[in-house]
Design an enzyme around this catalytic site. Structure first.
Site, PDB file in Angstrom:
ATOM      1  N   SER A  82       0.525   2.582   6.315  1.00 53.48           N
ATOM      2  CA  SER A  82      -0.480   1.555   6.079  1.00 53.48           C
ATOM      3  C   SER A  82      -1.139   1.110   7.398  1.00 53.48           C
ATOM      4  CB  SER A  82       0.191   0.393   5.329  1.00 53.48           C
ATOM      5  OG  SER A  82      -0.759  -0.477   4.817  1.00 53.48           O
ATOM      6  N   HIS A 127       1.214   1.119  -3.562  1.00 52.39           N
ATOM      7  CA  HIS A 127       1.196   1.042  -2.096  1.00 52.39           C
ATOM      8  C   HIS A 127       2.577   0.872  -1.468  1.00 52.39           C
ATOM      9  CE1 HIS A 127      -0.727   0.757   1.738  1.00 52.39           C
ATOM     10  NE2 HIS A 127      -0.143  -0.388   2.003  1.00 52.39           N
ATOM     11  N   ASP A 135      -2.792   3.667  -5.512  1.00 51.31           N
ATOM     12  CA  ASP A 135      -2.245   2.877  -4.408  1.00 51.31           C
ATOM     13  C   ASP A 135      -2.348   1.361  -4.662  1.00 51.31           C
ATOM     14  OD1 ASP A 135      -1.551   2.959  -1.277  1.00 51.31           O
ATOM     15  OD2 ASP A 135      -3.000   1.382  -1.654  1.00 51.31           O
TER      16      ASP A 135
END
Ligand SMILES: *[C@@H]1O[C@H](CO)[C@@H](O)[C@H](O)[C@H]1NC(C)=O
Ligand SMILES: *[C@@H]1O[C@H](CO)[C@@H](O)[C@H](O)[C@H]1NC(C)=O
Ligand SMILES: *[C@@H]1O[C@H](CO)[C@@H](O)[C@H](O)[C@H]1NC(C)=O
Ligand SMILES: *[C@@H]1O[C@H](CO)[C@@H](O)[C@H](O)[C@H]1NC(C)=O
Length: 291
Positions: free
Chosen positions: A98, A272, A217
């Site tokens: 990320s 995510h 995600d």
């Protein structure tokens, strides 16, 4: 063998095994609002698949501290990563999750003698972020459609002191983005600057660039940002290969791609915060690049 010796035997066996099998050390850089704890599964997968690999999840700027400006964080991560690299004759692998992906880009840019072999971006907003993710709601819990107005705050001197604003990329505010973004715009070579050539040369030292992401995600917006795609001014996603900075080879991505060094691994049905804990993702997208 007495019990006292057990820990030493275990440690030395691990080091010996890593040496014999030749697995390179793996460095993990965490994302926003998380820390090393979230990567325990990934460490387990690594240990099972490549026993003895030395894995370091950098414990810096964890949780709320991950909101600090990215250049500041880059300085910290670089100094933590540098000695691991210096002790690894055959190089290291980097897995960056990320926001950590953007930190890794900053670290690599400013470590011109780095020895990163595989650079693995696990759902990173590489081309920017423009969405009402929970990170934004964290700051503005009452507001609806924060994304439409976030630029008022993000594209100021003050805003650039918060990590998300460093890669906030509002497709309707191009001029303001280019004027204010002191992180993503220079890294992507969207602006001319004195370090462009040095940063580009450094990027080109990477042997394998692995881009992992997917449509479910739920945080990275557009999700294609994880594979270097991004919105145009109509919020239509333009793929990596048609991005202006790609075509100009502004930071080396086109060259790497033409050498076959860029791999995309797009996986559905992964949210995510599950990327680093999903064994299928590990087996299909990560494992083979860690030899
Ligand atoms: C790695 O796996 C071995 C057994 O395969 C186990 O003894 C060891 O505790 C594991 N290490 C970590 C850090 O998970
Ligand atoms: C160029 O890099 C140097 C050293 O990392 C840094 O001090 C300087 O601020 C950078 N300049 C720009 C325009 O990014
Ligand atoms: C956006 O849409 C408008 C109207 O459909 C079109 O005229 C324009 O060329 C589009 N812009 C881009 C960058 O594709
Ligand atoms: C792991 O990823 C696969 C896709 O490769 C997906 O089908 C599965 O639901 C995921 N598992 C978890 C626990 O997220």
């Amino acid at each position: 063998m007495t019990d006292c010796w057990r820990p030493f035997v275990i440690i030395w066996s691990a080091i010996l095994l890593a040496y014999v099998t030749g697995y390179k050390p793996v460095i993990i850089v965490h994302g926003i609002l998380d820390g090393p704890k979230q990567f325990e599964n990934l460490e387990k997968f690594l240990n099972q698949s490549h026993p003895g690999t030395i894995v370091t999840t950098i414990a810096l700027y964890d949780y709320i501290a991950s909101m600090k400006p990215l250049w500041l964080q880059v300085d910290g991560f670089r100094e933590a990563i540098r000695p691991i690299m210096e002790n690894a004759e055959d190089g290291v692998h980097l897995i960056c999750f990320s926001q950590g992906g953007l930190i890794c880009r900053g670290v690599i840019a400013t470590l011109p003698k780095h020895n990163v072999r595989s650079l693995i971006f696990l759902s990173s907003p590489l081309a920017g972020q423009y969405g009402d993710s929970y990170y934004l709601r964290y700051f503005f819990p009452q507001m609806y459609q924060v994304k439409a107005v976030a630029y008022h705050f993000c594209y100021t001197k003050c805003g650039q002191k918060i990590s998300i604003c460093n890669y906030w990329n509002d497709p309707h505010q191009r001029d303001r983005y280019l004027k204010s973004s002191n992180y993503l715009a220079p890294l992507n070579g969207e602006l001319e600057h004195a370090n462009l050539t040095v940063w580009r040369d450094s990027f080109l030292r990477i042997q394998k660039l692995v881009l992992i992401g997917g449509q479910d995600d739920g945080v990275i917006t557009p999700w294609e940002s994880s594979i270097f795609g991004y919105y145009d001014s109509n919020e239509t996603v333009v793929e990596m290969e048609k991005q202006d900075w790609f075509l100009r080879d502004a930071f080396g991505l086109k060259t790497l791609n033409s050498k076959g060094a860029v791999v995309k691994c797009v996986v559905h049905d992964v949210s995510h915060t599950s990327w680093h804990s999903n064994i299928t993702v590990f087996q299909n997208c990560i494992d083979k690049w860690l030899t």
